[in-house]
Design an enzyme around this catalytic site. Structure first.
Site, PDB file in Angstrom:
ATOM      1  N   SER A 181     -25.190 -16.778 -16.460  1.00  0.00           N
ATOM      2  CA  SER A 181     -24.436 -16.953 -15.058  1.00  0.00           C
ATOM      3  C   SER A 181     -25.388 -17.877 -14.269  1.00  0.00           C
ATOM      4  CB  SER A 181     -23.964 -15.533 -15.205  1.00  0.00           C
ATOM      5  OG  SER A 181     -24.173 -15.665 -12.970  1.00  0.00           O
ATOM      6  N   LEU A 224     -38.010 -10.479 -21.122  1.00  0.00           N
ATOM      7  CA  LEU A 224     -37.891  -9.639 -19.610  1.00  0.00           C
ATOM      8  C   LEU A 224     -37.472  -8.371 -19.889  1.00  0.00           C
ATOM      9  CD1 LEU A 224     -38.298 -12.755 -17.183  1.00  0.00           C
ATOM     10  CD2 LEU A 224     -39.636 -10.934 -18.544  1.00  0.00           C
ATOM     11  N   VAL A 276     -20.869 -10.968 -16.823  1.00  0.00           N
ATOM     12  CA  VAL A 276     -20.824  -9.760 -17.559  1.00  0.00           C
ATOM     13  C   VAL A 276     -20.911  -8.914 -16.601  1.00  0.00           C
ATOM     14  CG1 VAL A 276     -21.428  -8.385 -19.089  1.00  0.00           C
ATOM     15  CG2 VAL A 276     -22.236 -10.596 -19.764  1.00  0.00           C
ATOM     16  N   VAL A 313     -40.271 -18.995 -12.966  1.00  0.00           N
ATOM     17  CA  VAL A 313     -41.458 -18.566 -13.328  1.00  0.00           C
ATOM     18  C   VAL A 313     -41.807 -18.606 -14.297  1.00  0.00           C
ATOM     19  CG1 VAL A 313     -42.028 -17.648 -10.944  1.00  0.00           C
ATOM     20  CG2 VAL A 313     -41.815 -16.000 -12.892  1.00  0.00           C
ATOM     21  N   LYS A 338     -52.313 -27.884 -21.634  1.00  0.00           N
ATOM     22  CA  LYS A 338     -53.177 -26.795 -21.328  1.00  0.00           C
ATOM     23  C   LYS A 338     -54.435 -26.499 -21.999  1.00  0.00           C
ATOM     24  CE  LYS A 338     -53.431 -22.356 -20.280  1.00  0.00           C
ATOM     25  NZ  LYS A 338     -52.335 -20.394 -20.173  1.00  0.00           N
ATOM     26  N   VAL A 371     -35.691 -16.112 -14.033  1.00  0.00           N
ATOM     27  CA  VAL A 371     -36.570 -15.833 -12.935  1.00  0.00           C
ATOM     28  C   VAL A 371     -36.915 -16.962 -12.543  1.00  0.00           C
ATOM     29  CG1 VAL A 371     -37.672 -15.540 -15.271  1.00  0.00           C
ATOM     30  CG2 VAL A 371     -38.098 -14.258 -12.916  1.00  0.00           C
ATOM     31  N   THR A 417     -48.536 -14.936 -21.694  1.00  0.00           N
ATOM     32  CA  THR A 417     -48.237 -14.471 -23.284  1.00  0.00           C
ATOM     33  C   THR A 417     -46.721 -13.864 -22.955  1.00  0.00           C
ATOM     34  OG1 THR A 417     -49.543 -12.359 -22.679  1.00  0.00           O
ATOM     35  CG2 THR A 417     -50.220 -13.525 -24.290  1.00  0.00           C
TER      36      THR A 417
HETATM   37  C1  LIG Z   1     -44.368 -13.999 -12.137  1.00  0.00           C
HETATM   38  C2  LIG Z   1     -44.510 -14.421 -12.959  1.00  0.00           C
HETATM   39  C3  LIG Z   1     -45.172 -15.093 -13.578  1.00  0.00           C
HETATM   40  C4  LIG Z   1     -44.426 -15.704 -14.881  1.00  0.00           C
HETATM   41  N1  LIG Z   1     -46.038 -16.926 -15.918  1.00  0.00           N
HETATM   42  C5  LIG Z   1     -45.474 -16.656 -17.086  1.00  0.00           C
HETATM   43  C6  LIG Z   1     -46.140 -17.302 -17.603  1.00  0.00           C
HETATM   44  O1  LIG Z   1     -46.787 -17.782 -17.034  1.00  0.00           O
HETATM   45  N2  LIG Z   1     -46.045 -17.808 -19.129  1.00  0.00           N
HETATM   46  C7  LIG Z   1     -45.232 -16.671 -19.608  1.00  0.00           C
HETATM   47  O2  LIG Z   1     -45.233 -17.065 -20.848  1.00  0.00           O
HETATM   48  N3  LIG Z   1     -44.399 -16.100 -18.891  1.00  0.00           N
HETATM   49  C8  LIG Z   1     -44.954 -16.511 -17.698  1.00  0.00           C
HETATM   50  N4  LIG Z   1     -43.517 -15.046 -17.014  1.00  0.00           N
HETATM   51  C9  LIG Z   1     -42.243 -14.673 -17.718  1.00  0.00           C
HETATM   52  C10 LIG Z   1     -41.451 -15.802 -18.741  1.00  0.00           C
HETATM   53  O3  LIG Z   1     -41.624 -15.610 -16.492  1.00  0.00           O
HETATM   54  C11 LIG Z   1     -40.240 -14.912 -19.109  1.00  0.00           C
HETATM   55  O4  LIG Z   1     -40.508 -13.872 -20.087  1.00  0.00           O
HETATM   56  C12 LIG Z   1     -39.162 -15.732 -18.531  1.00  0.00           C
HETATM   57  O5  LIG Z   1     -38.863 -16.987 -18.576  1.00  0.00           O
HETATM   58  C13 LIG Z   1     -38.346 -15.038 -20.349  1.00  0.00           C
HETATM   59  O6  LIG Z   1     -37.061 -14.474 -18.425  1.00  0.00           O
HETATM   60  P1  LIG Z   1     -35.779 -14.480 -19.361  1.00  0.00           P
HETATM   61  O7  LIG Z   1     -35.366 -15.540 -20.416  1.00  0.00           O
HETATM   62  O8  LIG Z   1     -36.188 -12.737 -20.136  1.00  0.00           O
HETATM   63  O9  LIG Z   1     -35.008 -14.438 -18.212  1.00  0.00           O
HETATM   64  P2  LIG Z   1     -34.535 -15.079 -16.949  1.00  0.00           P
HETATM   65  O10 LIG Z   1     -35.449 -15.525 -17.252  1.00  0.00           O
HETATM   66  O11 LIG Z   1     -34.352 -14.344 -15.730  1.00  0.00           O
HETATM   67  O12 LIG Z   1     -33.025 -15.042 -17.443  1.00  0.00           O
HETATM   68  C14 LIG Z   1     -32.200 -13.793 -17.531  1.00  0.00           C
HETATM   69  C15 LIG Z   1     -30.682 -14.923 -17.796  1.00  0.00           C
HETATM   70  O13 LIG Z   1     -29.864 -13.537 -17.536  1.00  0.00           O
HETATM   71  C16 LIG Z   1     -28.567 -13.791 -17.201  1.00  0.00           C
HETATM   72  N5  LIG Z   1     -27.843 -12.853 -16.454  1.00  0.00           N
HETATM   73  C17 LIG Z   1     -28.365 -11.285 -16.241  1.00  0.00           C
HETATM   74  N6  LIG Z   1     -27.708 -11.150 -15.913  1.00  0.00           N
HETATM   75  C18 LIG Z   1     -26.410 -11.715 -15.881  1.00  0.00           C
HETATM   76  C19 LIG Z   1     -24.897 -10.800 -16.048  1.00  0.00           C
HETATM   77  N7  LIG Z   1     -24.800  -9.739 -15.463  1.00  0.00           N
HETATM   78  N8  LIG Z   1     -24.573 -11.667 -16.668  1.00  0.00           N
HETATM   79  C20 LIG Z   1     -24.531 -12.478 -17.435  1.00  0.00           C
HETATM   80  N9  LIG Z   1     -25.777 -13.233 -17.113  1.00  0.00           N
HETATM   81  C21 LIG Z   1     -26.522 -12.844 -16.932  1.00  0.00           C
HETATM   82  C22 LIG Z   1     -28.790 -14.976 -16.415  1.00  0.00           C
HETATM   83  O14 LIG Z   1     -28.267 -15.714 -15.897  1.00  0.00           O
HETATM   84  C23 LIG Z   1     -30.087 -15.669 -16.744  1.00  0.00           C
HETATM   85  O15 LIG Z   1     -29.522 -16.950 -17.482  1.00  0.00           O
HETATM   86  C24 LIG Z   1     -43.748 -14.753 -15.802  1.00  0.00           C
HETATM   87  C25 LIG Z   1     -43.465 -13.590 -15.452  1.00  0.00           C
HETATM   88  C26 LIG Z   1     -43.069 -13.883 -13.824  1.00  0.00           C
HETATM   89  C27 LIG Z   1     -43.133 -12.484 -13.402  1.00  0.00           C
END
Ligand SMILES: Cc1cc2nc3c(=O)[nH]c(=O)nc-3n(C[C@H](O)[C@H](O)[C@H](O)COP(=O)(O)OP(=O)(O)OC[C@H]3O[C@@H](n4cnc5c(N)ncnc54)[C@H](O)[C@@H]3O)c2cc1C
Length: 501
Positions: free
Chosen positions: A40, A333, A185, A48, A79, A46, A344
């Protein structure tokens, strides 16, 4: 024997986790399964997660990614490691560089010779022998700088714009046949009899069915946490930081080929240099600092000019009790989070997605595969946790309540055993599943101020003169190798300059 196979895989979430998982599944299982990803734009990612570690290069090989194209599309830079300021001791810095400091001799790690040299009164900094640190200090980078006599190439990873990287992978995955649905969703529907996920309902009214679901919904953990109720195991007693405030800042010159992690009073600040801006963020513990103060510290310490708005993020370090429960696998996450000190999370996504390919189930889902997946993933999480805890715990700092807590907290036994072993004998305990191998542990232990009581007897085979010659030779090798290496900026401008402004 006829087997029933898992045919329809539904990935909910299109952040880095969703698109890496989709790319991995389609690459290896594309001809035999259907992959449907739901994300969505309204909810977004997120945003970052911009620093990586060297195993990310494997994705290039797996997905036939042209490095220069990816770097240009994602505003990426190189890096070579992480520069830690004020961690073990206020006013001191060290680099956790990728690759080795010095070279092995007689099958013995270099730090044993360095310790012997110290004992013999030879004045030598451990990082004099780190090609990555010497290149970092000079803001230099190039491929294929391999010197003579065992000096390795510069081992590197990337800094990239996290949002753009997810978009880059999306193109790859869609080209290979991943179907994408835009939308929210609103409900996760479970089978009454076994509690497995049957389908997800969309805001549009559509229902999307699947055999296997991958939860990539970020911190919300909509499937694994909310719908299936898998509890969260909290590790904050060891890694107490639970907030971050992030922003951008304008690019500075010279362009550093490393991440900076500067310790503050109740946490630390990252500076991640991209081509078009820096990513900056202050990670802190809310028990010891308020959000306003954390934001002020960030604003006062950004490398370039502040680019807002500041984005405040809450998190808890830890993991879901099971990463794979029933027919749902959590990746990213949604499954857990180890704070970003050693960059990591993206690596763990890559590992989990790879393990899912490796242990892809038939139907009904074999419980043995699920358990093995959970065993392996938890083990890797724990190894990284210990490495992170080391940075906080092995410190001389007691100047704030936060650092006092970290210095005196109880630590996992697995870590205290490693520290004791190193302290008493300079030996490192190697676990083949640990992404951080001996050179990383040695650098961080020494960088944080640990000085072992003993070194291995084999090192005594070198007398003072021999050691001086050995060190001089290594210094000369690094210097002559790096002499003709271009600056990081020149490298970027020549091969992978971005047009993002
Ligand atoms: C402060 C911080 C710093 C970080 N720095 C690093 C770093 O330097 N190096 C590193 O490797 N990692 C880092 N990370 C971790 C990294 O950001 C995440 O592991 C990575 O971005 C993966 O995120 P994700 O895809 O799990 O979640 P998100 O990027 O949050 O994606 C979630 C997805 O789910 C979708 N979604 C959620 N709910 C619904 C719903 N109800 N219906 C449809 N879609 C939905 C959203 O639209 C989105 O597409 C950091 C995290 C944080 C918090």
């Amino acid at each position: 024997m006829t087997q029933t196979r898992v045919k329809d895989v539904v990935i909910v979430g299109g952040g880095t986790a969703g698109w890496i998982t989709a790319s991995m599944l389609v690459k290896f299982l594309g001809p035999v399964i259907n992959i449907h990803l739901i994300e969505s734009e309204k909810i977004g990612r997120v945003g970052v997660g911009e620093a990586t570690i060297p195993p990310i290069l494997r994705l290039n090989r797996l997905f036939n990614i042209n490095e220069d194209e990816m770097m240009s599309a994602c505003g990426a830079t190189v890096k070579l490691g992480i520069k830690f300021d004020n961690w073990g001791h206020k006013g001191e810095s060290y680099l956790h560089g990728f690759g080795h400091n010095g070279v092995h001799l007689n099958n013995l790690q270099f730090h044993h010779y360095w310790l012997r040299a110290k004992e013999l009164g030879i004045d030598a900094d451990y990082w004099d022998f780190s090609p990555n640190w010497q290149a970092s200090k000079a803001h230099k980078f190039a491929h294929n700088v391999r010197g003579k006599n065992g000096l390795s190439d510069l081992i590197y990873a990337y800094h990239f714009d996290a949002l753009l990287f997810a978009g880059f992978l999306r193109k790859f995955a869609e080209k290979l046949g991943v179907k994408r649905t835009e939308g929210i969703v609103t409900n996760v529907n479970l089978n009454a009899e076994d509690g497995f996920i049957k389908s997800v309902s969309m805001e549009s009214g559509e229902e999307i069915k699947g055999d296997l679901f991958v939860d990539c919904t970020g911190f919300r953990s909509l499937l694994l946490g909310e719908a299936l109720g898998v509890p969260y195991v909290d590790w904050s007693k060891w890694l107490p930081c639970n907030r971050a405030v992030a922003c951008g800042s304008s690019r500075v010159e010279p362009l550093p080929p490393y991440t900076r992690a500067a310790a503050h009073d109740a946490g630390w600040q990252w500076t991640i240099p991209l081509q078009h801006r820096n990513g900056e963020g202050h990670v802190y513990c809310s028990d010891f600092m308020e959000a306003d103060e954390a934001e002020k510290i960030l604003r006062d310490n950004v490398a370039g000019d502040f680019i807002g708005p500041a984005n405040h993020i809450k998190f808890t370090t830890g993991h879901r009790k099971e990463f794979w429960h029933k027919n749902c696998v959590g990746i990213g996450l949604s499954s857990g989070f180890l704070e970003p000190l050693e960059s990591t999370s993206i690596h763990l996504i890559q590992r989990f997605a790879g393990k899912l390919v490796d242990q892809f189930p038939a139907w009904p889902i074999q419980d043995g595969l699920r358990k093995e997946f959970n065993r392996q993933t938890l083990h890797e999480f724990g190894l990284i946790r210990d490495f992170l805890v080391l940075h906080y715990h092995r410190t001389d700092r007691e100047d704030t309540e936060f650092w006092k807590y970290c210095k005196h907290m109880e630590i996992p036994e697995t870590l205290s055993d490693k520290m004791e072993l190193f302290q008493s004998s300079a030996k490192l305990r190697w676990d083949p599943e640990d992404v951080f191998a001996d050179p990383s542990w040695a650098q961080v232990m020494i960088g944080q101020g640990m000085m072992p009581d003993q070194y291995q007897t084999r090192a005594t085979a070198m007398n003072k003169t021999q050691l001086e010659q050995f060190f001089a030779q290594m210094r000369q090798m690094i210097e002559s190798t790096l002499k003709d290496v271009p600056s990081h900026s020149d490298y970027i401008n020549r091969y992978c300059q971005t047009d993002i402004s």
